[in-house]
Design a protein around this motif. Sequence first.
Motif, PDB file in Angstrom:
ATOM      1  N   TYR A  49       0.970  -1.125   0.068  1.00  0.00           N
ATOM      2  CA  TYR A  49      -0.015   0.042   0.006  1.00  0.00           C
ATOM      3  C   TYR A  49       0.988   1.191  -0.171  1.00  0.00           C
ATOM      4  O   TYR A  49       0.717   2.300  -0.856  1.00  0.00           O
ATOM      5  N   VAL A  50       1.727   1.391   0.851  1.00  0.00           N
ATOM      6  CA  VAL A  50       2.574   2.561   0.750  1.00  0.00           C
ATOM      7  C   VAL A  50       3.604   2.696  -0.529  1.00  0.00           C
ATOM      8  O   VAL A  50       3.732   3.562  -0.788  1.00  0.00           O
ATOM      9  N   SER A  52       2.549   1.749  -3.321  1.00  0.00           N
ATOM     10  CA  SER A  52       1.806   2.148  -4.381  1.00  0.00           C
ATOM     11  C   SER A  52       1.356   3.759  -4.267  1.00  0.00           C
ATOM     12  O   SER A  52       1.001   4.168  -5.504  1.00  0.00           O
ATOM     13  N   HIS A  53       1.259   4.218  -3.298  1.00  0.00           N
ATOM     14  CA  HIS A  53       0.976   5.746  -3.038  1.00  0.00           C
ATOM     15  C   HIS A  53       2.253   6.594  -2.997  1.00  0.00           C
ATOM     16  O   HIS A  53       2.133   7.719  -2.756  1.00  0.00           O
ATOM     17  N   ARG A  54       3.334   6.079  -3.165  1.00  0.00           N
ATOM     18  CA  ARG A  54       4.568   6.746  -3.143  1.00  0.00           C
ATOM     19  C   ARG A  54       4.937   7.356  -4.797  1.00  0.00           C
ATOM     20  O   ARG A  54       4.746   6.925  -5.662  1.00  0.00           O
ATOM     21  N   HIS A  55       5.020   8.384  -4.619  1.00  0.00           N
ATOM     22  CA  HIS A  55       5.120   9.391  -5.868  1.00  0.00           C
ATOM     23  C   HIS A  55       6.764   9.918  -6.187  1.00  0.00           C
ATOM     24  O   HIS A  55       7.218  10.521  -5.456  1.00  0.00           O
TER      25      HIS A  55
END
Length: 55
Positions: A49-50, A52-55
């Motif tokens: 989750y972390v 996949s949400h890191r940009h």
Amino acid sequence: MTTAESRPEPEDDGSEGGGRRANRGVWIRAFIYVIGFHIFAGFVMLMFYVGSHRH
């Protein structure tokens, strides 16, 4: 025909891993393994989750 009530309890012969206490130990160990696996799986899911949400 044998019912559950008429079966004798496992006897503790004094050897390591014998009797009712060992049976209870197996259930406790299995419970700990299940809880540990769920904690590990939750950690892995959190990492995905972390990540996949890191940009």
